[in-house]
Scaffold this motif. Structure first.
Motif, PDB file in Angstrom:
ATOM      1  N   TYR A 133       0.855  -1.176   0.000  1.00 16.21           N
ATOM      2  CA  TYR A 133       0.000   0.000   0.000  1.00 16.21           C
ATOM      3  C   TYR A 133       0.898   1.235   0.000  1.00 16.21           C
ATOM      4  O   TYR A 133       1.935   1.258   0.667  1.00 16.21           O
ATOM      5  N   GLY A 134       0.508   2.260  -0.739  1.00 14.17           N
ATOM      6  CA  GLY A 134       1.396   3.386  -0.977  1.00 14.17           C
ATOM      7  C   GLY A 134       1.247   4.523   0.018  1.00 14.17           C
ATOM      8  O   GLY A 134       0.157   4.834   0.490  1.00 14.17           O
ATOM      9  N   ILE A 135       2.377   5.166   0.292  1.00 12.87           N
ATOM     10  CA  ILE A 135       2.434   6.423   1.032  1.00 12.87           C
ATOM     11  C   ILE A 135       2.982   7.472   0.075  1.00 12.87           C
ATOM     12  O   ILE A 135       4.112   7.343  -0.413  1.00 12.87           O
ATOM     13  N   LEU A 136       2.204   8.497  -0.238  1.00 15.24           N
ATOM     14  CA  LEU A 136       2.650   9.566  -1.125  1.00 15.24           C
ATOM     15  C   LEU A 136       3.260  10.712  -0.319  1.00 15.24           C
ATOM     16  O   LEU A 136       2.948  10.898   0.851  1.00 15.24           O
ATOM     17  N   THR A 137       4.128  11.458  -0.979  1.00 13.75           N
ATOM     18  CA  THR A 137       4.799  12.592  -0.335  1.00 13.75           C
ATOM     19  C   THR A 137       4.184  13.899  -0.808  1.00 13.75           C
ATOM     20  O   THR A 137       4.005  14.122  -2.010  1.00 13.75           O
ATOM     21  N   GLY A 138       3.858  14.756   0.145  1.00  9.76           N
ATOM     22  CA  GLY A 138       3.335  16.075  -0.159  1.00  9.76           C
ATOM     23  C   GLY A 138       4.411  17.144  -0.112  1.00  9.76           C
ATOM     24  O   GLY A 138       5.525  16.927   0.379  1.00  9.76           O
ATOM     25  N   MET A 139       4.054  18.309  -0.653  1.00  8.15           N
ATOM     26  CA  MET A 139       4.899  19.502  -0.626  1.00  8.15           C
ATOM     27  C   MET A 139       3.978  20.709  -0.667  1.00  8.15           C
ATOM     28  O   MET A 139       2.797  20.583  -0.999  1.00  8.15           O
ATOM     29  N   PRO A 140       4.498  21.909  -0.365  1.00 11.30           N
ATOM     30  CA  PRO A 140       3.684  23.105  -0.567  1.00 11.30           C
ATOM     31  C   PRO A 140       3.252  23.228  -2.025  1.00 11.30           C
ATOM     32  O   PRO A 140       4.052  22.997  -2.942  1.00 11.30           O
ATOM     33  N   PHE A 141       2.000  23.604  -2.249  1.00 10.17           N
ATOM     34  CA  PHE A 141       1.488  23.725  -3.609  1.00 10.17           C
ATOM     35  C   PHE A 141       1.743  25.104  -4.220  1.00 10.17           C
ATOM     36  O   PHE A 141       1.541  25.303  -5.415  1.00 10.17           O
ATOM     37  N   GLN A 142       2.199  26.050  -3.412  1.00 13.36           N
ATOM     38  CA  GLN A 142       2.322  27.422  -3.902  1.00 13.36           C
ATOM     39  C   GLN A 142       3.308  27.563  -5.057  1.00 13.36           C
ATOM     40  O   GLN A 142       3.151  28.440  -5.909  1.00 13.36           O
ATOM     41  N   THR A 143       4.315  26.686  -5.113  1.00 21.16           N
ATOM     42  CA  THR A 143       5.337  26.801  -6.160  1.00 21.16           C
ATOM     43  C   THR A 143       5.000  25.998  -7.412  1.00 21.16           C
ATOM     44  O   THR A 143       5.788  25.978  -8.365  1.00 21.16           O
ATOM     45  N   ASP A 144       3.852  25.328  -7.402  1.00 20.75           N
ATOM     46  CA  ASP A 144       3.383  24.558  -8.568  1.00 20.75           C
ATOM     47  C   ASP A 144       4.356  23.461  -8.988  1.00 20.75           C
ATOM     48  O   ASP A 144       4.421  23.088 -10.163  1.00 20.75           O
ATOM     49  N   GLU A 145       5.111  22.923  -8.040  1.00 19.43           N
ATOM     50  CA  GLU A 145       6.026  21.824  -8.346  1.00 19.43           C
ATOM     51  C   GLU A 145       5.358  20.463  -8.214  1.00 19.43           C
ATOM     52  O   GLU A 145       5.895  19.456  -8.694  1.00 19.43           O
ATOM     53  N   LEU A 146       4.216  20.427  -7.568  1.00 18.50           N
ATOM     54  CA  LEU A 146       3.540  19.167  -7.290  1.00 18.50           C
ATOM     55  C   LEU A 146       2.068  19.311  -7.633  1.00 18.50           C
ATOM     56  O   LEU A 146       1.416  20.274  -7.219  1.00 18.50           O
ATOM     57  N   LYS A 147       1.561  18.368  -8.402  1.00 22.65           N
ATOM     58  CA  LYS A 147       0.148  18.389  -8.748  1.00 22.65           C
ATOM     59  C   LYS A 147      -0.698  18.123  -7.508  1.00 22.65           C
ATOM     60  O   LYS A 147      -0.332  17.333  -6.646  1.00 22.65           O
ATOM     61  N   ARG A 148      -1.846  18.776  -7.430  1.00 26.29           N
ATOM     62  CA  ARG A 148      -2.762  18.506  -6.328  1.00 26.29           C
ATOM     63  C   ARG A 148      -3.309  17.090  -6.478  1.00 26.29           C
ATOM     64  O   ARG A 148      -3.484  16.584  -7.575  1.00 26.29           O
ATOM     65  N   PHE A 149      -3.582  16.475  -5.364  1.00 27.39           N
ATOM     66  CA  PHE A 149      -3.976  15.070  -5.362  1.00 27.39           C
ATOM     67  C   PHE A 149      -5.468  14.916  -5.628  1.00 27.39           C
ATOM     68  O   PHE A 149      -6.296  15.647  -5.068  1.00 27.39           O
ATOM     69  N   ASP A 150      -5.799  13.966  -6.500  1.00 23.15           N
ATOM     70  CA  ASP A 150      -7.187  13.592  -6.734  1.00 23.15           C
ATOM     71  C   ASP A 150      -7.493  12.419  -5.812  1.00 23.15           C
ATOM     72  O   ASP A 150      -7.167  11.274  -6.108  1.00 23.15           O
ATOM     73  N   PHE A 151      -8.110  12.708  -4.689  1.00 29.44           N
ATOM     74  CA  PHE A 151      -8.287  11.689  -3.659  1.00 29.44           C
ATOM     75  C   PHE A 151      -9.184  10.548  -4.127  1.00 29.44           C
ATOM     76  O   PHE A 151      -9.039   9.418  -3.678  1.00 29.44           O
ATOM     77  N   LYS A 152     -10.095  10.829  -5.045  1.00 30.68           N
ATOM     78  CA  LYS A 152     -10.984   9.773  -5.534  1.00 30.68           C
ATOM     79  C   LYS A 152     -10.206   8.694  -6.282  1.00 30.68           C
ATOM     80  O   LYS A 152     -10.607   7.531  -6.293  1.00 30.68           O
ATOM     81  N   GLU A 153      -9.099   9.075  -6.908  1.00 30.89           N
ATOM     82  CA  GLU A 153      -8.304   8.110  -7.658  1.00 30.89           C
ATOM     83  C   GLU A 153      -7.357   7.301  -6.765  1.00 30.89           C
ATOM     84  O   GLU A 153      -6.823   6.274  -7.191  1.00 30.89           O
ATOM     85  N   LEU A 154      -7.140   7.754  -5.552  1.00 35.50           N
ATOM     86  CA  LEU A 154      -6.114   7.137  -4.717  1.00 35.50           C
ATOM     87  C   LEU A 154      -6.528   5.779  -4.168  1.00 35.50           C
ATOM     88  O   LEU A 154      -5.674   4.937  -3.883  1.00 35.50           O
TER      89      LEU A 154
END
Length: 253
Positions: free
Chosen positions: A71-92
């Motif tokens: 089972y996966g653990i994803l890593t988050g980051m601040p979204f303000q710099t647009d380096e990481l796509k926001r997560f679609d929780f329905k797909e997770l």
């Protein structure tokens, strides 16, 4: 009693520093788990920490897609710099993502409401476990944990790699004040009596099994639970029942 286990503290991949030659693939991890009666594991890919979370997250999802034990653990980051796509929780849910982690010291940001309010508020609402690494130096310090939980008091938070000396002075106030804080077991057990006293004070429901593999031995983590001076029922809760209950409350929709 033949205990089964669900490990919450494992990574796969190869570290990107010169000090460590550890390299564990998903396939190798499963072979190790099967030899020790560890039926499931929550894992992240080391690229999520040592590389870039966007690349690491995708690598992890691809690696575990055909491995139902993982089972996966994803890593988050601040979204303000647009380096990481926001997560679609329905797909997770279909991707078997059951947790998130953060490495603010490694990725150069502050762990607070200003930086992460939208993301952590979503985790709090959806009851997604946030796993925070205390000891390694890549993740968070105790002041970070206290500040974050003060801002998000209903956050589901699993504190990993606690260290071995008198951590109850840090952890017990959190267990007392915050209803969804849990302790990962791998180093908790090394301080004599710490696991037993925590169970006596707060109940076995507040501890989940983890090994710290591949940097620590899975066998050692298992023996710490098997030979702890707690009831067989409490051992089962720590070994797998608690984490199954926790991830069973996640709101994907």
């Amino acid at each position: 009693m033949n205990l089964k286990f669900f490990d919450v503290n494992v990574y796969i991949g190869k570290r990107m520093d010169d000090r460590c030659n550890i390299c564990i693939s998903g396939k190798q991890l499963i072979q190790k788990m099967q030899s020790l009666n560890i039926e499931k594991a929550m894992v992240y890919h080391i690229l999520q920490r040592d590389g870039h979370p966007e690349v690491g997250n995708e690598t992890l999802i691809n690696d575990i897609s055909d491995k139902p034990q993982l089972y996966g653990i994803l890593t988050g980051m601040p979204f303000q710099t647009d380096e990481l796509k926001r997560f679609d929780f329905k797909e997770l849910q279909e991707k078997r993502i059951t947790g998130f982690n953060l490495f603010p010291k490694k990725h150069n940001y502050l762990l607070n409401r200003i930086t992460l309010e939208d993301f952590v508020s979503e985790l709090e609402y959806r009851r997604f476990p946030l796993l925070l690494d205390i000891m390694s130096g890549f993740s968070v310090g105790w002041q970070d944990v206290y500040s974050l939980l003060s801002d998000f008091p209903h956050l589901t938070c699993i504190l990993c790699n606690l260290g071995i000396w008198n951590t109850d002075r840090y952890t017990w106030p959190l267990l007392e004040k915050f209803p969804h804080v849990y302790l990962e077991s791998s180093l908790l057990s090394l301080n004599e009596g710490s696991l037993e006293e925590t169970v006596k004070r707060f109940g076995a429901e507040k501890i989940v099994f983890g090994s710290g593999y591949p940097e620590r031995y899975m066998e050692a983590a298992i023996l710490q639970i098997v030979y702890s001076e707690i009831s067989e029922e409490d051992k089962e809760k720590i070994a797998y029942k608690n984490i199954e209950r926790i991830i069973g409350t996640i709101k994907y929709e």
